[in-house]
Write a protein that holds these residues in place. Structure first.
Motif, PDB file in Angstrom:
ATOM      1  N   GLN A   1      -2.731  11.064   4.494  1.00 55.62           N
ATOM      2  CA  GLN A   1      -2.901  10.037   5.519  1.00 55.62           C
ATOM      3  C   GLN A   1      -1.895  10.202   6.660  1.00 55.62           C
ATOM      4  O   GLN A   1      -2.167   9.803   7.791  1.00 55.62           O
ATOM      5  CB  GLN A   1      -2.758   8.647   4.907  1.00 55.62           C
ATOM      6  CG  GLN A   1      -3.927   8.230   4.035  1.00 55.62           C
ATOM      7  CD  GLN A   1      -3.711   6.889   3.391  1.00 55.62           C
ATOM      8  OE1 GLN A   1      -2.842   6.706   2.552  1.00 55.62           O
ATOM      9  NE2 GLN A   1      -4.524   5.922   3.801  1.00 55.62           N
TER      10      GLN A   1
ATOM     11  N   GLY B   1      -4.407  -3.025   3.743  1.00 57.11           N
ATOM     12  CA  GLY B   1      -4.547  -1.652   3.260  1.00 57.11           C
ATOM     13  C   GLY B   1      -5.918  -1.072   3.543  1.00 57.11           C
ATOM     14  O   GLY B   1      -6.052   0.104   3.921  1.00 57.11           O
ATOM     15  N   ALA B   2      -6.972  -1.894   3.372  1.00 50.33           N
ATOM     16  CA  ALA B   2      -8.327  -1.424   3.628  1.00 50.33           C
ATOM     17  C   ALA B   2      -8.550  -1.173   5.118  1.00 50.33           C
ATOM     18  O   ALA B   2      -9.231  -0.212   5.506  1.00 50.33           O
ATOM     19  CB  ALA B   2      -9.340  -2.451   3.112  1.00 50.33           C
TER      20      ALA B   2
ATOM     21  N   LEU C   1       1.040   4.944   0.943  1.00 48.02           N
ATOM     22  CA  LEU C   1       0.363   5.885   1.830  1.00 48.02           C
ATOM     23  C   LEU C   1       0.531   7.309   1.301  1.00 48.02           C
ATOM     24  O   LEU C   1       1.633   7.716   0.942  1.00 48.02           O
ATOM     25  CB  LEU C   1       0.926   5.779   3.244  1.00 48.02           C
ATOM     26  CG  LEU C   1       0.805   4.392   3.884  1.00 48.02           C
ATOM     27  CD1 LEU C   1       1.599   4.344   5.178  1.00 48.02           C
ATOM     28  CD2 LEU C   1      -0.648   4.037   4.125  1.00 48.02           C
ATOM     29  N   THR C   2      -0.556   8.059   1.270  1.00 48.24           N
ATOM     30  CA  THR C   2      -0.509   9.434   0.775  1.00 48.24           C
ATOM     31  C   THR C   2      -0.025  10.376   1.872  1.00 48.24           C
ATOM     32  O   THR C   2      -0.048  10.049   3.066  1.00 48.24           O
ATOM     33  CB  THR C   2      -1.892   9.882   0.292  1.00 48.24           C
ATOM     34  OG1 THR C   2      -2.792   9.900   1.411  1.00 48.24           O
ATOM     35  CG2 THR C   2      -2.421   8.922  -0.770  1.00 48.24           C
TER      36      THR C   2
ATOM     37  N   PRO D   1      -6.434   4.449  10.755  1.00 43.91           N
ATOM     38  CA  PRO D   1      -5.066   4.969  10.558  1.00 43.91           C
ATOM     39  C   PRO D   1      -4.236   4.972  11.833  1.00 43.91           C
ATOM     40  O   PRO D   1      -3.012   5.093  11.765  1.00 43.91           O
ATOM     41  CB  PRO D   1      -5.310   6.399  10.050  1.00 43.91           C
ATOM     42  CG  PRO D   1      -6.670   6.763  10.550  1.00 43.91           C
ATOM     43  CD  PRO D   1      -7.466   5.485  10.539  1.00 43.91           C
TER      44      PRO D   1
ATOM     45  N   ASP E   1      -6.983   2.107   6.067  1.00 45.16           N
ATOM     46  CA  ASP E   1      -7.763   3.266   5.622  1.00 45.16           C
ATOM     47  C   ASP E   1      -8.815   3.640   6.657  1.00 45.16           C
ATOM     48  O   ASP E   1      -9.090   4.832   6.879  1.00 45.16           O
ATOM     49  CB  ASP E   1      -8.442   2.955   4.282  1.00 45.16           C
ATOM     50  CG  ASP E   1      -7.456   2.975   3.125  1.00 45.16           C
ATOM     51  OD1 ASP E   1      -6.392   3.623   3.268  1.00 45.16           O
ATOM     52  OD2 ASP E   1      -7.745   2.339   2.095  1.00 45.16           O
ATOM     53  N   ASN E   2      -9.398   2.627   7.284  1.00 45.88           N
ATOM     54  CA  ASN E   2     -10.439   2.867   8.285  1.00 45.88           C
ATOM     55  C   ASN E   2      -9.874   3.098   9.679  1.00 45.88           C
ATOM     56  O   ASN E   2     -10.523   3.740  10.514  1.00 45.88           O
ATOM     57  CB  ASN E   2     -11.415   1.693   8.317  1.00 45.88           C
ATOM     58  CG  ASN E   2     -12.152   1.498   6.998  1.00 45.88           C
ATOM     59  OD1 ASN E   2     -12.483   2.467   6.324  1.00 45.88           O
ATOM     60  ND2 ASN E   2     -12.389   0.252   6.633  1.00 45.88           N
TER      61      ASN E   2
ATOM     62  N   LYS F   1       0.846  -1.191   0.000  1.00 43.83           N
ATOM     63  CA  LYS F   1       0.000   0.000   0.000  1.00 43.83           C
ATOM     64  C   LYS F   1       0.884   1.245   0.000  1.00 43.83           C
ATOM     65  O   LYS F   1       1.814   1.340   0.815  1.00 43.83           O
ATOM     66  CB  LYS F   1      -0.918   0.021   1.219  1.00 43.83           C
ATOM     67  CG  LYS F   1      -1.852   1.234   1.274  1.00 43.83           C
ATOM     68  CD  LYS F   1      -2.811   1.147   2.417  1.00 43.83           C
ATOM     69  CE  LYS F   1      -3.755   2.360   2.442  1.00 43.83           C
ATOM     70  NZ  LYS F   1      -4.538   2.489   1.196  1.00 43.83           N
TER      71      LYS F   1
ATOM     72  N   ASN G   1      -2.993  12.685  10.464  1.00 42.16           N
ATOM     73  CA  ASN G   1      -3.086  11.763  11.589  1.00 42.16           C
ATOM     74  C   ASN G   1      -2.655  12.495  12.861  1.00 42.16           C
ATOM     75  O   ASN G   1      -1.494  12.868  13.003  1.00 42.16           O
ATOM     76  CB  ASN G   1      -2.193  10.540  11.357  1.00 42.16           C
ATOM     77  CG  ASN G   1      -2.491   9.413  12.340  1.00 42.16           C
ATOM     78  OD1 ASN G   1      -2.750   9.646  13.523  1.00 42.16           O
ATOM     79  ND2 ASN G   1      -2.448   8.191  11.852  1.00 42.16           N
TER      80      ASN G   1
END
Length: 230
Positions: A133, A176-177, A129-130, A183, A180-181, A127, A137
């Motif tokens: 993200q 990865g999913a 990460l942007t 972090p 996303d939920n 994954k 955080n």
């Protein structure tokens, strides 16, 4: 009385279990990467291609599972495989780093878990990460820089990974999913960057050199001089 040929010792049981299955190992590695988003996506695809090639070349092995997280400035890679496959992976990684167009900079082996009882990841995935993200955080923005021992920093990274593994056991989603939920399960990049600056940790090249180096055993060790008893 049971016949001697039918008796099974503890050694027979343990050796039989070891011979029936491949002993798993888990490698945790951190590395520095370029900040360009396109380069990071290309790096993920390059790793995926490497894992696929190793799996096809060594079909008799136990396969490769794990997770690659590519941050804006560094990466965290967890890979589970047999000892032989991990050796092949590190050799390929070293060859990759020697190429002029290599996108992977300095790397360090953070932890090697021997004789892993079971896989913590069902497949290998990656994954990218942007920056949002990471920057959005709140756990990362409030993190204070504290001088800690390398053992403490490694334990922090592994503890956070175990939190992710616990969520994987109760979910059918890919890592990865889940990230996303949730972090908050991510390791802060500042913590990973601390490991890159620690001289106590070995680079993949240093680890391979130590792994393939013979042990220097003194032949006098363990010998008894009988004259000392008289």
């Amino acid at each position: 009385m049971e016949d001697d040929e039918e008796r099974v010792t503890l050694f027979d049981v343990v050796y039989g279990r070891k011979s029936e299955k491949v002993v798993l190992q888990q490698l945790t590695m951190v590395a520095q990467v370029p900040s360009d988003a396109a380069d990071r996506t290309e790096l993920g695809a390059r790793y995926e291609n490497l894992i696929t090639q190793l799996t096809k070349q060594h079909r008799l092995g136990c396969g490769i599972t794990g997770l690659l997280l590519i941050y804006p400035t560094c990466l965290l890679h967890i890979i589970e495989a047999s000892e032989y496959l991990l050796d092949c992976f590190l050799n390929e990684l070293r060859a990759m780093q020697e190429q002029p167009d290599c996108k992977l900079l300095e790397a360090k082996v953070a932890f090697m878990w021997h004789s892993l009882e079971g896989r913590q990841f069902q497949q290998w995935s990656y994954k990218v990460l942007t920056a949002d993200q990471i920057n959005q955080n709140p756990l990362f923005t409030t993190l204070e820089k504290v001088e800690e021992s390398v053992e403490t920093v490694v334990c922090r990274v592994l503890t956070q990974l175990q939190e992710l593994v616990m969520h994987l056991k109760t979910s059918k989603e890919l890592p990865g999913a889940i990230l996303d939920n949730k972090p908050e399960l991510l390791n802060p990049p500042a913590v990973l960057e601390q490991l890159l600056d620690r001289d106590e940790l070995l680079s993949p090249q240093q680890y391979l050199q130590m792994y393939h180096s013979p042990l220097n055993i003194c032949i006098d060790f363990g010998q008894v001089n009988l004259r000392s008893f008289f």
